[in-house]
Design a protein around this motif. Sequence first.
Motif, short mmCIF file in Angstrom:
data_model
loop_
_atom_site.label_atom_id
_atom_site.label_comp_id
_atom_site.label_asym_id
_atom_site.label_seq_id
_atom_site.Cartn_x
_atom_site.Cartn_y
_atom_site.Cartn_z
N VAL A 1 34.86 36.35 36.69
CA VAL A 1 34.71 37.77 36.37
C VAL A 1 34.10 38.46 37.58
CG1 VAL A 1 33.53 39.43 34.85
CG2 VAL A 1 34.37 37.26 33.92
N PHE A 2 34.66 39.62 37.96
CA PHE A 2 34.06 40.46 39.01
C PHE A 2 33.59 41.74 38.34
CE2 PHE A 2 37.34 38.13 41.53
CZ PHE A 2 36.51 37.55 42.48
N GLY A 3 32.32 41.93 38.21
CA GLY A 3 31.80 43.15 37.54
C GLY A 3 32.36 43.22 36.13
N ASP A 4 33.15 44.30 35.85
CA ASP A 4 33.74 44.46 34.52
C ASP A 4 35.13 43.84 34.43
OD1 ASP A 4 31.57 45.93 33.80
OD2 ASP A 4 32.49 47.87 34.30
N THR A 5 35.62 43.32 35.57
CA THR A 5 37.01 42.83 35.59
C THR A 5 37.08 41.33 35.36
OG1 THR A 5 37.49 44.51 37.26
CG2 THR A 5 39.12 42.75 37.02
N VAL A 6 37.81 40.95 34.32
CA VAL A 6 38.05 39.52 34.11
C VAL A 6 39.24 39.14 35.00
CG1 VAL A 6 38.59 37.70 32.44
CG2 VAL A 6 37.22 39.67 31.74
N ALA A 7 38.93 38.66 36.19
CA ALA A 7 40.00 38.31 37.13
C ALA A 7 40.80 37.13 36.61
CB ALA A 7 39.40 37.99 38.50
N LEU A 8 40.10 36.16 36.01
CA LEU A 8 40.78 34.98 35.45
C LEU A 8 39.99 34.52 34.24
CD1 LEU A 8 43.12 32.94 35.94
CD2 LEU A 8 41.47 31.52 37.16
N GLY B 1 53.68 36.69 38.21
CA GLY B 1 52.94 37.71 37.46
C GLY B 1 52.73 38.92 38.35
N PRO B 2 52.41 40.08 37.74
CA PRO B 2 52.21 41.30 38.53
C PRO B 2 50.92 41.24 39.34
CG PRO B 2 51.65 41.68 36.23
CD PRO B 2 52.16 40.27 36.31
N SER B 3 50.73 42.21 40.23
CA SER B 3 49.49 42.28 41.00
C SER B 3 48.31 42.39 40.05
CB SER B 3 49.49 43.54 41.88
OG SER B 3 50.40 43.37 42.90
N GLY B 4 47.22 41.72 40.42
CA GLY B 4 46.00 41.86 39.65
C GLY B 4 45.88 40.92 38.47
N CYS B 5 46.79 39.95 38.33
CA CYS B 5 46.71 39.07 37.16
C CYS B 5 45.91 37.80 37.45
CB CYS B 5 48.10 38.72 36.63
SG CYS B 5 49.06 37.71 37.74
N GLY B 6 45.32 37.71 38.64
CA GLY B 6 44.41 36.60 38.91
C GLY B 6 45.02 35.44 39.66
N LYS B 7 46.21 35.64 40.23
CA LYS B 7 46.88 34.54 40.93
C LYS B 7 46.06 34.09 42.15
CE LYS B 7 50.71 36.97 41.72
NZ LYS B 7 50.37 38.30 41.19
N SER B 8 45.68 35.07 42.98
CA SER B 8 44.94 34.70 44.20
C SER B 8 43.56 34.17 43.85
CB SER B 8 44.81 35.90 45.13
OG SER B 8 46.08 36.43 45.40
N THR B 9 42.97 34.73 42.79
CA THR B 9 41.66 34.23 42.35
C THR B 9 41.79 32.74 41.99
OG1 THR B 9 41.02 36.40 41.55
CG2 THR B 9 39.85 34.52 40.61
N MET B 10 42.84 32.40 41.26
CA MET B 10 43.05 31.01 40.88
C MET B 10 43.22 30.13 42.14
SD MET B 10 46.10 29.18 38.76
CE MET B 10 45.98 29.96 37.18
P1 ADP Z 1 46.62 38.81 42.09
O1 ADP Z 1 46.50 37.80 43.16
O2 ADP Z 1 47.36 38.34 40.88
O3 ADP Z 1 47.16 40.13 42.58
P2 ADP Z 1 43.72 38.81 42.16
O4 ADP Z 1 43.34 37.43 41.82
O5 ADP Z 1 43.68 39.20 43.60
O6 ADP Z 1 45.16 39.14 41.54
O7 ADP Z 1 42.78 39.82 41.37
C1 ADP Z 1 42.59 39.79 39.96
C2 ADP Z 1 41.70 40.95 39.57
O8 ADP Z 1 40.40 40.74 40.09
C3 ADP Z 1 42.15 42.29 40.10
O9 ADP Z 1 41.88 43.29 39.16
C4 ADP Z 1 41.31 42.48 41.35
O10 ADP Z 1 41.11 43.86 41.63
C5 ADP Z 1 40.02 41.80 40.96
N1 ADP Z 1 39.34 41.21 42.13
C6 ADP Z 1 39.82 40.22 42.91
N2 ADP Z 1 38.93 39.90 43.87
C7 ADP Z 1 37.86 40.71 43.70
C8 ADP Z 1 36.60 40.88 44.36
N3 ADP Z 1 36.27 40.11 45.41
N4 ADP Z 1 35.76 41.82 43.90
C9 ADP Z 1 36.09 42.59 42.83
N5 ADP Z 1 37.24 42.48 42.13
C10 ADP Z 1 38.13 41.57 42.57
#
Ligand code: ADP
Length: 252
Positions: free
Chosen positions: A15-22, A39-48
Amino acid sequence: MSASTLLELRDVGKVFGDTVALEPTTLSIDEGSFVAIVGPSGCGKSTMFNIIAGLLAPDGGEVRLHDQPVTGATGHVGYMLQKDLLVPWRTVEDNITMAKRLTGRVSAADRGEARRVARQYGLGEFLRHYPSALSGGMRQRVAFMRTLVTHQPLLLLDEPFGALDAQTRLEMQQWLLQVWKDTERTVLFITHDVDESIFLSDRVLVMSPRPGRVVADIVNPLARPRTVDTLVDPQFVTIKGQIMHLLHGGQP
Ligand code: ADP
């Protein structure tokens, strides 16, 4: 986990702040398999990916490789991005051996291996060229070879063909499948492109944002080798329909 499991995520979330990234995610990846993540942008792929690579600490859960915990540890994956990050003042050969250059000495054996894989996979005539002389597809081949010679069993490929035109992309997909078959690596491949996810994979993980999560894990029954005919196979069309439905908010 089964005997052939290479990678496991156990309740890994971020979780980043209020955003559940994954959302807390559990999945296992078999050794030697090719798994696409779409998946679309923002679905947590890069986070994973960053959690698997140890570049980002999850809020909870565990990452395991070969049944050993590797959460937060680096150095166990090959990671390739859409931007090739080649060093412009180094030749193709020097770019392929870059990981060794950064961590120590490039040996004669390293150079020999770089030349061998370059020749085997269509880069032989470019070994002395600089990246600026190469096309987009060729640059991605070099970037992939650089990832390959790190000898990691698990390769994380984050939209590697995203910037290429459709024709080059199809050539690169077929090229990648050949290298994957020859080298027996395990591949996790992020893409926005549904056709690409089906064409390449044994399995497709479909992800959805807000909260970022895996909404479906689809086994791909299409036979290999994949060819242009695969793209019009009725099974291809069926899976594509299933994924498109999910990506547009449909229920699994
Ligand atoms: P994807 O790779 O699917 O586009 P990300 O994993 O980059 O998605 O991001 C998932 C969500 O987490 C998005 O809403 C993104 O804005 C948020 N996010 C990713 N990294 C950070 C970070 N370092 N700080 C705050 N929010 C982040």
